[in-house]
Design a protein around this motif. Structure first.
Motif, PDB file in Angstrom:
ATOM      1  N   GLN A 162       0.843  -1.188   0.000  1.00  0.00           N
ATOM      2  CA  GLN A 162       0.000   0.000   0.000  1.00  0.00           C
ATOM      3  C   GLN A 162       0.879   1.239   0.000  1.00  0.00           C
ATOM      4  O   GLN A 162       1.941   1.268   0.615  1.00  0.00           O
ATOM      5  N   VAL A 163       0.419   2.259  -0.697  1.00  0.00           N
ATOM      6  CA  VAL A 163       1.065   3.562  -0.695  1.00  0.00           C
ATOM      7  C   VAL A 163      -0.016   4.587  -0.366  1.00  0.00           C
ATOM      8  O   VAL A 163      -1.098   4.570  -0.956  1.00  0.00           O
ATOM      9  N   ASN A 164       0.285   5.458   0.564  1.00  0.00           N
ATOM     10  CA  ASN A 164      -0.661   6.477   0.982  1.00  0.00           C
ATOM     11  C   ASN A 164      -0.940   7.429  -0.182  1.00  0.00           C
ATOM     12  O   ASN A 164      -0.026   7.981  -0.783  1.00  0.00           O
ATOM     13  N   THR A 165      -2.224   7.614  -0.498  1.00  0.00           N
ATOM     14  CA  THR A 165      -2.607   8.473  -1.634  1.00  0.00           C
ATOM     15  C   THR A 165      -2.243   9.935  -1.392  1.00  0.00           C
ATOM     16  O   THR A 165      -1.916  10.655  -2.342  1.00  0.00           O
ATOM     17  N   ASP A 166      -2.268  10.379  -0.142  1.00  0.00           N
ATOM     18  CA  ASP A 166      -1.852  11.755   0.155  1.00  0.00           C
ATOM     19  C   ASP A 166      -0.370  11.946  -0.160  1.00  0.00           C
ATOM     20  O   ASP A 166       0.040  12.991  -0.664  1.00  0.00           O
ATOM     21  N   PHE A 167       0.427  10.926   0.131  1.00  0.00           N
ATOM     22  CA  PHE A 167       1.852  10.950  -0.190  1.00  0.00           C
ATOM     23  C   PHE A 167       2.050  11.073  -1.703  1.00  0.00           C
ATOM     24  O   PHE A 167       2.836  11.885  -2.183  1.00  0.00           O
ATOM     25  N   LEU A 168       1.304  10.237  -2.470  1.00  0.00           N
ATOM     26  CA  LEU A 168       1.415  10.277  -3.926  1.00  0.00           C
ATOM     27  C   LEU A 168       1.006  11.648  -4.463  1.00  0.00           C
ATOM     28  O   LEU A 168       1.693  12.220  -5.327  1.00  0.00           O
ATOM     29  N   SER A 169      -0.102  12.193  -3.982  1.00  0.00           N
ATOM     30  CA  SER A 169      -0.585  13.513  -4.427  1.00  0.00           C
ATOM     31  C   SER A 169       0.442  14.598  -4.137  1.00  0.00           C
ATOM     32  O   SER A 169       0.674  15.485  -4.957  1.00  0.00           O
ATOM     33  N   PHE A 170       1.010  14.554  -2.956  1.00  0.00           N
ATOM     34  CA  PHE A 170       1.975  15.564  -2.547  1.00  0.00           C
ATOM     35  C   PHE A 170       3.139  15.646  -3.542  1.00  0.00           C
ATOM     36  O   PHE A 170       3.628  16.725  -3.854  1.00  0.00           O
ATOM     37  N   ARG A 176      -0.144   4.753  -7.806  1.00  0.00           N
ATOM     38  CA  ARG A 176       1.112   4.130  -7.394  1.00  0.00           C
ATOM     39  C   ARG A 176       1.915   3.613  -8.582  1.00  0.00           C
ATOM     40  O   ARG A 176       3.137   3.560  -8.536  1.00  0.00           O
ATOM     41  N   GLY A 177       1.219   3.267  -9.682  1.00  0.00           N
ATOM     42  CA  GLY A 177       1.930   2.796 -10.872  1.00  0.00           C
ATOM     43  C   GLY A 177       2.872   3.851 -11.418  1.00  0.00           C
ATOM     44  O   GLY A 177       4.021   3.550 -11.770  1.00  0.00           O
ATOM     45  N   SER A 178       2.386   5.083 -11.498  1.00  0.00           N
ATOM     46  CA  SER A 178       3.239   6.160 -12.020  1.00  0.00           C
ATOM     47  C   SER A 178       4.396   6.458 -11.062  1.00  0.00           C
ATOM     48  O   SER A 178       5.507   6.772 -11.493  1.00  0.00           O
ATOM     49  N   PHE A 179       4.156   6.332  -9.763  1.00  0.00           N
ATOM     50  CA  PHE A 179       5.227   6.534  -8.786  1.00  0.00           C
ATOM     51  C   PHE A 179       6.320   5.482  -8.970  1.00  0.00           C
ATOM     52  O   PHE A 179       7.508   5.807  -9.051  1.00  0.00           O
ATOM     53  N   PHE A 180       5.924   4.200  -9.063  1.00  0.00           N
ATOM     54  CA  PHE A 180       6.914   3.128  -9.184  1.00  0.00           C
ATOM     55  C   PHE A 180       7.579   3.115 -10.564  1.00  0.00           C
ATOM     56  O   PHE A 180       8.697   2.620 -10.716  1.00  0.00           O
TER      57      PHE A 180
END
Length: 187
Positions: A162-170, A176-180
């Motif tokens: 799991q990845v926190n969505t607030d973290f990704l938005s920030f 999470r796919g685009s982050f990884f």
């Protein structure tokens, strides 16, 4: 010598009007539980309930000042789930009916055999243990819900769960796919 107790981690509350009956009963209970708090009447029982916070109530129906059913009714208003065992010399339908209305868990008629008390205690212990496990689970779930917004990445060692969505938005990621994709070494 150390006592072998059926219920080693809690307080058991015993309220009984007759001292000659109360003392041997308390001695028998002390062989099975860690602590016994004794009240000589229902009013004292209410006061000790507030002070000691016992896990189980065992009370006689007939007591001076306040009877056991009235005491149990008042205690149930504050703690509707506390296990309550009634002991009595009476089998009258009115007492049984009132006991059912109050939600009494066990109703033992005197003279009470030791095995009946042990069996009843074992059943009430199961209720207390279930309630304790339920409280622990609820506390865990509450902690997890409270912590959830603070967790950034939850992993089990081999993969990211799991990845926190607030973290990704920030950091400007929509998922999470685009982050990884941009940070493949994080996995």
């Amino acid at each position: 010598p150390p006592r072998s107790t059926l219920f080693p981690y809690t307080t058991l509350f015993r309220s009984e009007d007759e001292e000659m009956v109360r003392e041997p009963f308390v001695e028998m209970l002390l062989r099975r539980v860690q602590e016994v708090v004794v009240a000589s009447n229902g009013q004292e029982g209410i006061e000790l309930f507030h002070e000691q916070k016992p896990d189980i109530i065992i009370t006689d129906i007939k007591m001076p000042v306040m009877d056991g059913l009235t005491m149990a009714t008042l205690i149930r208003k504050e703690n509707p789930y506390i296990p309550v065992m009634i002991t009595t010399a009476f089998e009258f339908k009115d007492f049984l009916k009132k006991s059912i209305e109050v939600g009494i868990n066990k109703y033992l008629v005197k003279p009470i055999e030791r095995s009946a008390v042990e069996n009843a205690l074992a059943e009430l212990v199961k209720v207390v243990e279930f309630q304790k496990a339920n409280r622990e689970y609820s506390d865990f779930v509450e902690l997890m819900l409270d912590v959830n917004n603070r967790v950034i990445i939850l992993a089990d060692g081999s993969k990211i769960n799991q990845v926190n969505t607030d973290f990704l938005s920030f950091f400007g990621f929509s998922d999470r796919g685009s982050f990884f994709y941009q940070y493949p070494t994080v996995m």
